[in-house]
Design a protein around this motif. Sequence first.
Motif, PDB file in Angstrom:
ATOM      1  N   VAL B  27      -0.825   8.632  51.356  1.00  0.00           N
ATOM      2  CA  VAL B  27      -1.683   7.446  51.515  1.00  0.00           C
ATOM      3  C   VAL B  27      -1.025   6.194  50.931  1.00  0.00           C
ATOM      4  O   VAL B  27      -1.229   5.088  51.448  1.00  0.00           O
ATOM      5  N   ASP B  83      -7.139  -1.241  51.951  1.00  0.00           N
ATOM      6  CA  ASP B  83      -6.386  -0.085  51.441  1.00  0.00           C
ATOM      7  C   ASP B  83      -6.298  -0.137  49.923  1.00  0.00           C
ATOM      8  O   ASP B  83      -6.583   0.859  49.232  1.00  0.00           O
ATOM      9  N   ASN B  86      -9.472   0.762  48.128  1.00  0.00           N
ATOM     10  CA  ASN B  86      -9.935   2.139  48.249  1.00  0.00           C
ATOM     11  C   ASN B  86      -8.923   3.169  47.779  1.00  0.00           C
ATOM     12  O   ASN B  86      -9.312   4.251  47.326  1.00  0.00           O
ATOM     13  N   ILE B  87      -7.629   2.848  47.881  1.00  0.00           N
ATOM     14  CA  ILE B  87      -6.602   3.824  47.492  1.00  0.00           C
ATOM     15  C   ILE B  87      -6.367   3.790  45.984  1.00  0.00           C
ATOM     16  O   ILE B  87      -6.042   4.813  45.378  1.00  0.00           O
ATOM     17  N   ARG B 118      -8.553   7.432  55.813  1.00  0.00           N
ATOM     18  CA  ARG B 118      -7.829   6.172  55.618  1.00  0.00           C
ATOM     19  C   ARG B 118      -6.892   5.877  56.781  1.00  0.00           C
ATOM     20  O   ARG B 118      -6.682   4.714  57.143  1.00  0.00           O
ATOM     21  N   HIS B 121      -9.086   4.683  59.480  1.00  0.00           N
ATOM     22  CA  HIS B 121      -9.539   3.330  59.153  1.00  0.00           C
ATOM     23  C   HIS B 121      -8.517   2.281  59.599  1.00  0.00           C
ATOM     24  O   HIS B 121      -8.879   1.239  60.151  1.00  0.00           O
ATOM     25  N   THR B 122      -7.243   2.586  59.350  1.00  0.00           N
ATOM     26  CA  THR B 122      -6.198   1.634  59.735  1.00  0.00           C
ATOM     27  C   THR B 122      -6.158   1.453  61.252  1.00  0.00           C
ATOM     28  O   THR B 122      -6.083   0.319  61.742  1.00  0.00           O
ATOM     29  N   SER B 137     -15.184   5.391  58.974  1.00  0.00           N
ATOM     30  CA  SER B 137     -13.968   5.922  58.342  1.00  0.00           C
ATOM     31  C   SER B 137     -13.877   5.404  56.903  1.00  0.00           C
ATOM     32  O   SER B 137     -13.458   6.138  56.002  1.00  0.00           O
ATOM     33  N   TRP B 138     -14.289   4.150  56.680  1.00  0.00           N
ATOM     34  CA  TRP B 138     -14.335   3.643  55.310  1.00  0.00           C
ATOM     35  C   TRP B 138     -15.312   4.472  54.472  1.00  0.00           C
ATOM     36  O   TRP B 138     -14.992   4.902  53.361  1.00  0.00           O
ATOM     37  N   GLY B 141     -14.050   8.024  53.343  1.00  0.00           N
ATOM     38  CA  GLY B 141     -13.103   7.957  52.226  1.00  0.00           C
ATOM     39  C   GLY B 141     -13.810   7.622  50.919  1.00  0.00           C
ATOM     40  O   GLY B 141     -13.497   8.182  49.855  1.00  0.00           O
TER      41      GLY B 141
END
Lengths: 159, 159, 159
Positions: B27, B83, B86-87, B118, B121-122, B137-138, B141
């Motif tokens: 990720v 990203d 959330n990452i 993720r 999401h992209t 998708s958000w 995660g």
Amino acid sequence: RSGEMAKLTQLIDNEVFWAYATYTTIVLLKMMLMSPVTAYFRITRKAFANPEDTTSLGKGESAKKFLRTDPDVERVRRSHLNDLENIVPFLGIGLLYALCGPELSTALLHFRIFAGARILHTFAYLIPLPQPSRGLSWAVGYAVTISMAYKVLKTVLYL
Amino acid sequence: RSGEMAKLTQLIDNEVFWAYATYTTIVLLKMMLMSPVTAYFRITRKAFANPEDTTSLGKGESAKKFLRTDPDVERVRRSHLNDLENIVPFLGIGLLYALCGPELSTALLHFRIFAGARILHTFAYLIPLPQPSRGLSWAVGYAVTISMAYKVLKTVLYL
Amino acid sequence: RSGEMAKLTQLIDNEVFWAYATYTTIVLLKMMLMSPVTAYFRITRKAFANPEDTTSLGKGESAKKFLRTDPDVERVRRSHLNDLENIVPFLGIGLLYALCGPELSTALLHFRIFAGARILHTFAYLIPLPQPSRGLSWAVGYAVTISMAYKVLKTVLYL
């Protein structure tokens, strides 16, 4: 694979981990420095984002004119965001790399080049230096992180 | 509590930690990919943020017109920032979760769903897909990270 | 130096590390909370960044007017970004600090003050409280991180 990772717990207690701790702390402190630099430019350029930050400069309409963007402030903010985008991967991938048992000299090479590249990147962004200074310093830090990620995946890949 | 955490050092040397290392690296690499994607859109859309980036496109006033925002560039930048938002929690909470001794199958489920969400999401952001693709998708995660945080706090809570 | 770090692997299995895990999870969850808060303001203020987010509000030109910035949304986003800029250094430096063998009471003091300062910072930003509330709460969290970085570098410095 078990062989490669077997001594992982012992590896934390070693020079590679100390080197990771040192360089990570340095690049995170460098990133933190961008906050007071932003504040310095906001104050000297009188360019603020929040109404409550301008109350000492005047009242009502006379304070409102300081709610504006300034090219120098925006430049520092872009530099700060670029740090976040690049130092976060270093923080995570670097930690995993340090736990993968690389040679000390190889690890030091990675950490030193990354830290040097990010410090150069900040100077290239803020002075600013003509391109490709900023692009190259960004690319060097990026390549170091990719190299560490490759070593991590080669060592522990477990999907 | 001591019982639950007692074998923590040994746990690093195990499959859950390898899985964490693998999915975190994936990720973070995915997030890093947003930088060249931004550069690609800046160059093809001729939309730059810094004057020194436009010098190869012309001199003086003719270069200034490339200092502008472009909807495609801004979209990639929003995706990159999402990203980060959330990452970073996954990086920290995931590490602590991996050290809390979850079942391997449960941990793999968390890591795989997070990484898949993720990546989706992209795609949902950049294509873009109609909502609620990006929102869902958000949320997936996000929910995985909350679930791991719950396990961490249940295991180690020490205020 | 070997003496100071010798028992590092054992230190993970201790109360300082549990405290780090607890407070890190708390501040990361607090940061994650900014995402739904942003969504709440985007929906109630009808101010979106992506065309695909406005399709439920109307078609064509009537939806386009919701592609705009709103002061409340921008305020939450600045607060979220400020979290990222300050919680990422805490995540990295705090982990290294917890592995450096600080006194439990000293470590708890650092973690509690940091978490409290960041929670106050969010309230000061979102209400908003008059300055210097936000500035002071930011500075306290910043100073705690510097203090932990100093301890890390004093313990492991390996250039």
